[in-house]
Enzyme design. Sequence first.
Site, mmCIF file in Angstrom:
data_model
loop_
_atom_site.group_PDB
_atom_site.id
_atom_site.type_symbol
_atom_site.label_atom_id
_atom_site.label_comp_id
_atom_site.label_asym_id
_atom_site.label_seq_id
_atom_site.Cartn_x
_atom_site.Cartn_y
_atom_site.Cartn_z
ATOM 1 N N PHE A 1 0.824 -1.219 0.000
ATOM 2 C CA PHE A 1 0.000 0.000 0.000
ATOM 3 C C PHE A 1 0.859 1.270 0.000
ATOM 4 O O PHE A 1 0.522 2.254 0.641
ATOM 5 C CB PHE A 1 -0.976 0.002 1.188
ATOM 6 C CG PHE A 1 -1.751 -1.282 1.288
ATOM 7 C CD1 PHE A 1 -2.686 -1.616 0.316
ATOM 8 C CD2 PHE A 1 -1.509 -2.182 2.318
ATOM 9 C CE1 PHE A 1 -3.379 -2.818 0.398
ATOM 10 C CE2 PHE A 1 -2.202 -3.380 2.399
ATOM 11 C CZ PHE A 1 -3.140 -3.701 1.420
ATOM 12 N N ARG A 2 1.983 1.190 -0.679
ATOM 13 C CA ARG A 2 2.912 2.334 -0.793
ATOM 14 C C ARG A 2 3.492 2.764 0.553
ATOM 15 O O ARG A 2 4.009 3.864 0.704
ATOM 16 C CB ARG A 2 2.222 3.535 -1.470
ATOM 17 C CG ARG A 2 1.621 3.201 -2.819
ATOM 18 C CD ARG A 2 2.300 3.966 -3.937
ATOM 19 N NE ARG A 2 2.097 3.327 -5.229
ATOM 20 C CZ ARG A 2 1.101 3.585 -6.066
ATOM 21 N NH1 ARG A 2 0.216 4.499 -5.763
ATOM 22 N NH2 ARG A 2 1.017 2.952 -7.207
#
Length: 206
Positions: free
Chosen positions: A182-183
């Site tokens: 999720f970055r």
Amino acid sequence: MADRSGKFAGDNPFAIARDWLAEATASEINDPNAMALSTVDEDGLPNVRMVLLKEIEVLDDGDGAFVFYTNYGSQKGQEIAATGKAAFVIHWKSLRRQIRVRGLVTREEGPQADEYYASRSLKSRLGAWASDQSQPLSSRSSLLAGVAKVTAAKGINPERPPFWGGFRISPVEIEFWADGDFRLHDRFKWSREGRVDPWVIRRLHP
Ligand SMILES: Cc1cc2nc3c(=O)[nH]c(=O)nc-3n(C[C@H](O)[C@H](O)[C@H](O)COP(=O)(O)O)c2cc1C
């Protein structure tokens, strides 16, 4: 001290960089040592191009450096001569990692450069003589004529051209980055004032 473990663990950033490059050498389809090298011109306008990282030096005292080879008269060579500074990023797509480095640059034009030059193919050695890197070229045939000329003049054992050699980047910053879900990536930045100063290691927001 930042909570580093796994691939970020260790007291020596040069050793970590070497480990990451070794992993990338096993996983990347080609040129795992290709890095984007940045310099600035006299107006401060940045410039970037790929070069090959040829050596990650790990010294006994814990210091180290990153070495690449090029033509000293090239655009990058002139920009480094003027500023003494450079930065690079090396990105491994399959590992989803990058290393960023900013540092001070000196020439490697001694026996180490001779040895690396001698290890290259004869055509590459002659090409280094024939290429006035980054200068305008009228045609490919004139470049090939230049190669034929140096081949006749230098034979099969050309010495390293005085205008071609290594640059050694001694970092003041090294950042290790690894992709996270999720970055929410992991980043650890090693910073020091100068070569004799201790590293300060900080985890950074992604
Ligand atoms: C994957 C890759 C690796 C390269 N490696 C080098 C290198 O090690 N040394 C070099 O002088 N140029 C290398 N080049 C060419 C440079 O990107 C660049 O075109 C050249 O050095 C001239 O740059 P300059 O005009 O900014 O000095 C490489 C290019 C690519 C795409």
